[in-house]
Design an enzyme around this catalytic site. Structure first.
Site, short mmCIF file in Angstrom:
data_model
loop_
_atom_site.label_atom_id
_atom_site.label_comp_id
_atom_site.label_asym_id
_atom_site.label_seq_id
_atom_site.Cartn_x
_atom_site.Cartn_y
_atom_site.Cartn_z
N GLN A 123 8.83 13.41 -0.63
CA GLN A 123 8.01 13.70 -1.91
C GLN A 123 6.92 12.80 -1.69
OE1 GLN A 123 11.46 12.69 -4.23
NE2 GLN A 123 12.08 14.81 -4.62
N CYS A 165 12.55 15.01 -9.66
CA CYS A 165 13.20 15.18 -10.76
C CYS A 165 13.58 13.81 -11.68
CB CYS A 165 14.54 15.69 -10.25
SG CYS A 165 15.41 14.44 -9.10
N ASN A 166 13.26 12.74 -11.22
CA ASN A 166 13.58 11.49 -12.01
C ASN A 166 12.47 10.49 -12.05
OD1 ASN A 166 14.00 10.00 -9.79
ND2 ASN A 166 15.83 10.47 -9.53
N ARG A 167 11.04 10.94 -11.90
CA ARG A 167 10.05 9.82 -11.96
C ARG A 167 8.59 10.81 -12.03
NH1 ARG A 167 10.22 5.51 -9.45
NH2 ARG A 167 12.30 5.90 -8.62
N SER A 219 15.65 4.14 -6.56
CA SER A 219 15.92 5.93 -6.72
C SER A 219 17.27 5.69 -7.83
CB SER A 219 16.36 6.48 -5.64
OG SER A 219 15.06 6.84 -4.85
N ALA A 258 14.68 27.99 -4.48
CA ALA A 258 14.59 28.02 -2.96
C ALA A 258 13.65 27.04 -2.36
CB ALA A 258 14.49 29.25 -2.25
N MET A 271 14.46 21.25 -2.84
CA MET A 271 15.92 20.74 -3.46
C MET A 271 16.84 21.87 -3.26
SD MET A 271 15.79 17.91 -4.73
CE MET A 271 16.84 17.68 -6.36
N GLY A 272 16.50 23.11 -3.43
CA GLY A 272 17.19 24.24 -3.01
C GLY A 272 17.69 24.19 -1.69
#
Length: 437
Positions: free
Chosen positions: A120, A50-52, A109, A187, A190-191
């Site tokens: 991940q 979500c950020n890289r 992070s 789902a 992350m969900g």
């Protein structure tokens, strides 16, 4: 061949750029194959969170590898490589190893110390392995990386902080979620993490929507087992679920917005917080303009972390950084030692060939030599050769591990007139065996 890391993250790029470069799960294998088919790339792993977005590649040359990887990322984003350069960071050889270890340890992070990145990286490795883009170098590197990440969290206590992008989003959403209703859209991992945090926060009831309804049902069932009322809802039923919700958390990995203004009925003064953890964003831009609705996205979380700092202590961060640097030095020393090993093996093979040739010459000159005497002479000569080679071959591995300033493998080849192809011939059976596994 060396390792090259090319990427962009919340530290180097705007969210809009990250969205464009983000690789959906359905396209990861295609992008990996594009990378491997590039002229200067032999192995590749793609990390997209979500950020890289990062590529770790084994390349023949720095500039050739950088151009190849940048071209693939630019094509994925629909951009020219030159337009992407300002958002990229690049690390090569030892610096690439240090960056990967730091990333996997949670030191790079958005929420320092978060542990989700371990999973991940493991998932990215599994995907690349299944795609056939992982060879011996990246296999060994990732196994070491995962061990280093676990060691950092175990020895520093970073994992005990429980911080993550999800936890920070929920803190920004509400200081107290006790007894409230929440809707989770997505789902996946992350969900599932969101559901776990919501349960720990005392959420009163959960609704879970997912494109694959069976996954939503499984996540809902797991929450029920943990004592929190939960239900699975269809994507077409999101609006009805929103009417009951106080908090909505979106993390689907979809390429288009899955949560729009049409999903938000009039709130009549009842506040709603929508957390958008998707990359690209899951929430339509206009949702933030609705009455009684607050949107918390990745930019919000980044600002929040920048304003308040990280929850780690200086001592923990310093200790984690020290572990990473120690592990980098040990890894690079092992790699340098491994690089000289095939040449040492080729030297020993050459020595054995010389001994065999001389014993054959002895047989020709003294054909009546007794078998027992001949065997004893052979053992004696081999012992002499082994003792002569033992100290220098052990020492050359130690020297290679200690410094990168001297090419000891090449020095051995020059000193003993070894065929430059000999070390490759010695190493190839092992490499072939590994690649077949």
């Amino acid at each position: 061949m060396s390792v090259l890391a090319v990427g962009l993250s919340h530290r180097s790029a705007e969210l809009n750029t990250l969205e464009r470069v983000a690789v959906p799960a359905t396209d990861v294998t295609k992008v990996l194959h594009e990378l491997q088919q590039a002229e200067h790339v032999s192995e590749a792993i793609l990390v997209s969170t979500c950020n890289r977005i990062e590529v770790y590649a084994v390349v023949e040359t720095f500039h050739g590898g950088l151009n190849d990887v940048s071209d693939v990322l630019a094509r994925q984003a629909g951009m020219l490589p030159a337009d992407l350069y300002d958002s990229l960071y690049v690390h090569y050889a030892g610096a690439a190893i240090e960056h990967l270890f730091s990333v996997t340890s949670g030191l790079d992070s958005m929420v320092v110390g978060e542990t989700q990145i371990l999973g991940q990286i493991r998932s990215a490795y599994a995907t690349a392995r299944d795609a056939g883009t992982v060879g011996r170098t990246l296999h060994e590197l990732i196994q070491t990386t995962l061990r280093v990440g676990k060691r950092v969290h175990t020895e520093t206590g970073l994992d005990q902080l429980g911080a993550s992008v999800v936890s920070e989003a929920l803190r920004a959403a509400s200081p107290d979620l006790t007894g409230k209703h929440a809707l989770i859209i997505g789902a996946g991992s992350m969900g599932a993490l969101t559901a776990s945090h919501l349960r720990k926060s005392g959420i009163g009831e959960l609704a879970i929507a997912n494109r694959t309804e069976a996954r939503a049902a499984r996540l809902a069932a797991a929450s029920v087992e943990q004592g929190v009322p939960a239900k699975a809802v269809q994507m077409s039923g999101i609006a009805a679920a929103v009417a009951e919700a106080d908090v909505v958390v979106c993390s689907t990995g979809a390429q288009e917005a899955v949560f729009t203004t049409a999903h938000v009925p009039a709130r009549a003064g009842r506040p709603l917080v929508v957390c958008d953890l998707g990359l690209p964003r899951d929430v339509e831009h206009d949702v933030a303009g609705l009455a009684d609705v607050t949107v918390v996205d990745l930019e919000t979380i980044q600002r929040r972390m920048r304003d308040k700092g990280t929850p780690t202590t200086d001592r923990q961060t310093a200790k984690a950084t020290g572990i990473v640097l120690d592990e980098v030095r040990e890894y690079l020393a092992g790699q340098r030692s491994a690089e000289v090993t095939p040449t040492v093996t080729a030297l020993r093979r050459r020595a054995a060939e010389v001994v065999d040739a001389e014993l054959l010459r002895l047989d020709n000159r003294l054909p009546d030599l007794e078998a027992g005497v001949r065997e004893e002479v052979g053992r004696t000569v081999r012992r002499v050769v082994d003792k002569l080679l033992h100290a220098p071959t052990v020492r050359v591995k130690q020297l290679a591990a200690e410094t990168a300033d001297t090419d000891y493998a090449n020095a051995l080849r020059e000193l003993f007139c070894l065929d430059p192809q000999a070390p490759a011939a010695v190493a190839s059976p092992t490499a072939t065996k590994d690649s077949d596994q």
